[in-house]
Structure formats: C-alpha cells, structure tokens
Design a protein around this motif. Structure first.
Motif, PDB file in Angstrom:
ATOM      1  N   MET A  43       8.632   8.372  15.942  1.00  0.00           N
ATOM      2  CA  MET A  43       7.891   7.119  16.034  1.00  0.00           C
ATOM      3  C   MET A  43       7.848   6.445  14.671  1.00  0.00           C
ATOM      4  N   HIS A  44       7.885   5.135  14.682  1.00  0.00           N
ATOM      5  CA  HIS A  44       7.715   4.335  13.477  1.00  0.00           C
ATOM      6  C   HIS A  44       6.532   3.421  13.728  1.00  0.00           C
ATOM      7  N   GLY A  45       5.658   3.330  12.746  1.00  0.00           N
ATOM      8  CA  GLY A  45       4.480   2.501  12.915  1.00  0.00           C
ATOM      9  C   GLY A  45       4.058   1.845  11.624  1.00  0.00           C
ATOM     10  N   LYS A  46       2.993   1.114  11.721  1.00  0.00           N
ATOM     11  CA  LYS A  46       2.449   0.397  10.570  1.00  0.00           C
ATOM     12  C   LYS A  46       0.946   0.608  10.540  1.00  0.00           C
ATOM     13  N   LEU A  47       0.466   1.095   9.402  1.00  0.00           N
ATOM     14  CA  LEU A  47      -0.977   1.253   9.229  1.00  0.00           C
ATOM     15  C   LEU A  47      -1.610  -0.115   9.009  1.00  0.00           C
ATOM     16  N   ASN A  48      -2.804  -0.288   9.534  1.00  0.00           N
ATOM     17  CA  ASN A  48      -3.553  -1.527   9.325  1.00  0.00           C
ATOM     18  C   ASN A  48      -4.385  -1.355   8.062  1.00  0.00           C
ATOM     19  N   MET A  49      -3.970  -2.014   7.002  1.00  0.00           N
ATOM     20  CA  MET A  49      -4.648  -1.873   5.717  1.00  0.00           C
ATOM     21  C   MET A  49      -5.929  -2.700   5.632  1.00  0.00           C
ATOM     22  N   ASP A  50      -6.243  -3.431   6.697  1.00  0.00           N
ATOM     23  CA  ASP A  50      -7.488  -4.198   6.733  1.00  0.00           C
ATOM     24  C   ASP A  50      -8.658  -3.372   7.270  1.00  0.00           C
ATOM     25  N   VAL A  51      -8.380  -2.144   7.715  1.00  0.00           N
ATOM     26  CA  VAL A  51      -9.455  -1.269   8.179  1.00  0.00           C
ATOM     27  C   VAL A  51      -9.550  -0.059   7.253  1.00  0.00           C
ATOM     28  N   GLN A  52     -10.750   0.418   7.034  1.00  0.00           N
ATOM     29  CA  GLN A  52     -10.998   1.518   6.096  1.00  0.00           C
ATOM     30  C   GLN A  52     -10.174   2.757   6.421  1.00  0.00           C
ATOM     31  N   ARG A  53     -10.154   3.159   7.695  1.00  0.00           N
ATOM     32  CA  ARG A  53      -9.416   4.380   8.058  1.00  0.00           C
ATOM     33  C   ARG A  53      -7.911   4.217   7.826  1.00  0.00           C
ATOM     34  N   GLY A  54      -7.387   3.018   7.993  1.00  0.00           N
ATOM     35  CA  GLY A  54      -5.976   2.776   7.704  1.00  0.00           C
ATOM     36  C   GLY A  54      -5.677   2.985   6.232  1.00  0.00           C
ATOM     37  N   ARG A  55      -6.573   2.489   5.392  1.00  0.00           N
ATOM     38  CA  ARG A  55      -6.399   2.679   3.944  1.00  0.00           C
ATOM     39  C   ARG A  55      -6.527   4.151   3.580  1.00  0.00           C
ATOM     40  N   GLU A  56      -7.439   4.864   4.221  1.00  0.00           N
ATOM     41  CA  GLU A  56      -7.602   6.296   3.956  1.00  0.00           C
ATOM     42  C   GLU A  56      -6.344   7.068   4.374  1.00  0.00           C
ATOM     43  N   ALA A  57      -5.809   6.758   5.543  1.00  0.00           N
ATOM     44  CA  ALA A  57      -4.593   7.431   6.002  1.00  0.00           C
ATOM     45  C   ALA A  57      -3.449   7.157   5.033  1.00  0.00           C
ATOM     46  N   TYR A  58      -3.335   5.920   4.570  1.00  0.00           N
ATOM     47  CA  TYR A  58      -2.285   5.560   3.609  1.00  0.00           C
ATOM     48  C   TYR A  58      -2.430   6.373   2.322  1.00  0.00           C
ATOM     49  N   ALA A  59      -3.646   6.466   1.808  1.00  0.00           N
ATOM     50  CA  ALA A  59      -3.882   7.219   0.570  1.00  0.00           C
ATOM     51  C   ALA A  59      -3.511   8.690   0.746  1.00  0.00           C
ATOM     52  N   LEU A  60      -3.862   9.277   1.876  1.00  0.00           N
ATOM     53  CA  LEU A  60      -3.547  10.685   2.139  1.00  0.00           C
ATOM     54  C   LEU A  60      -2.041  10.897   2.271  1.00  0.00           C
ATOM     55  N   LYS A  62       0.337   8.932   0.963  1.00  0.00           N
ATOM     56  CA  LYS A  62       0.936   8.653  -0.347  1.00  0.00           C
ATOM     57  C   LYS A  62       0.764   9.833  -1.303  1.00  0.00           C
ATOM     58  N   ALA A  63      -0.388  10.487  -1.262  1.00  0.00           N
ATOM     59  CA  ALA A  63      -0.664  11.621  -2.146  1.00  0.00           C
ATOM     60  C   ALA A  63       0.013  12.909  -1.671  1.00  0.00           C
ATOM     61  N   GLY A  64       0.546  12.894  -0.460  1.00  0.00           N
ATOM     62  CA  GLY A  64       1.172  14.102   0.074  1.00  0.00           C
ATOM     63  C   GLY A  64       0.182  15.075   0.681  1.00  0.00           C
ATOM     64  N   ASP A  65      -1.069  14.642   0.835  1.00  0.00           N
ATOM     65  CA  ASP A  65      -2.084  15.513   1.438  1.00  0.00           C
ATOM     66  C   ASP A  65      -1.825  15.730   2.922  1.00  0.00           C
ATOM     67  N   ILE A  66      -1.247  14.741   3.564  1.00  0.00           N
ATOM     68  CA  ILE A  66      -0.753  14.884   4.930  1.00  0.00           C
ATOM     69  C   ILE A  66       0.669  14.339   4.931  1.00  0.00           C
ATOM     70  N   ASP A  67       1.477  14.825   5.865  1.00  0.00           N
ATOM     71  CA  ASP A  67       2.864  14.363   5.892  1.00  0.00           C
ATOM     72  C   ASP A  67       3.320  13.949   7.285  1.00  0.00           C
ATOM     73  N   GLY A  68       2.372  13.709   8.142  1.00  0.00           N
ATOM     74  CA  GLY A  68       2.714  13.280   9.489  1.00  0.00           C
ATOM     75  C   GLY A  68       1.456  13.034  10.286  1.00  0.00           C
ATOM     76  N   LEU A  69       1.654  12.679  11.517  1.00  0.00           N
ATOM     77  CA  LEU A  69       0.538  12.401  12.408  1.00  0.00           C
ATOM     78  C   LEU A  69       0.717  13.222  13.675  1.00  0.00           C
ATOM     79  N   SER A  70      -0.365  13.549  14.320  1.00  0.00           N
ATOM     80  CA  SER A  70      -0.296  14.255  15.590  1.00  0.00           C
ATOM     81  C   SER A  70      -0.470  13.246  16.718  1.00  0.00           C
ATOM     82  N   ILE A  71      -0.170  13.685  17.912  1.00  0.00           N
ATOM     83  CA  ILE A  71      -0.335  12.818  19.068  1.00  0.00           C
ATOM     84  C   ILE A  71      -1.353  13.404  20.016  1.00  0.00           C
ATOM     85  N   GLY A  72      -1.958  12.566  20.782  1.00  0.00           N
ATOM     86  CA  GLY A  72      -2.837  13.007  21.867  1.00  0.00           C
ATOM     87  C   GLY A  72      -2.143  12.714  23.178  1.00  0.00           C
TER      88      GLY A  72
END
Length: 78
Positions: A43-60, A62-72
C-alpha cells in the motif's frame, strides 16, 4: 488473501481507511493505492500533516522508531 476486498473497493471507488492504532476515531491520512503482490499487501499512502496523530506517525517513521503500519480486518465468514 486481499484480492476480493481490494476488488470490492475498486468497484466502489473507495480505499481502506488509514487509522492510528486501528482507532476509527483517529484517521491519520489516506491510502492512495493498494495491491497484493508476492510478499503480501503493498500500500502507498499519505499522512495528513494537519492532524496531530499524522505528525506523530511521521516523526516515528522518520526516526526509524516504526517502519511500517499494521492493518485491521474483519472476517465475513469462515
């Protein structure tokens, strides 16, 4: 495993939702494309940088703290 649900989304012109920690009350962006390949779901997606959680996911990411996303998912029938 994903072909049927992705075909349903294509037919409806929709995409799965992108949520923070599977929480439907916290969308963090949107998926732009999705396909099943020989390794699984790509999957390819785009984080919404206008919402706090989007910015948090981006920071994580970028820092390598997470390297992917899970699905439900929900099982229709087994």
């Amino acid at each position: 495993a994903y072909a049927d649900s992705l075909a349903e989304h294509r037919a409806k012109g929709t995409m799965p939702k992108m949520y923070w920690q599977h929480n439907p009350d916290e969308p963090i962006g949107r998926w732009l494309s999705a396909k099943e390949d020989d390794k699984g779901l790509l999957m390819h997606g785009k984080l919404n940088m206008d919402v706090q959680r989007g910015r948090e996911a981006y920071a994580l990411l970028k820092a390598g703290d997470i390297d992917g996303l899970s699905i439900g998912y929900r099982i229709k029938a087994y």
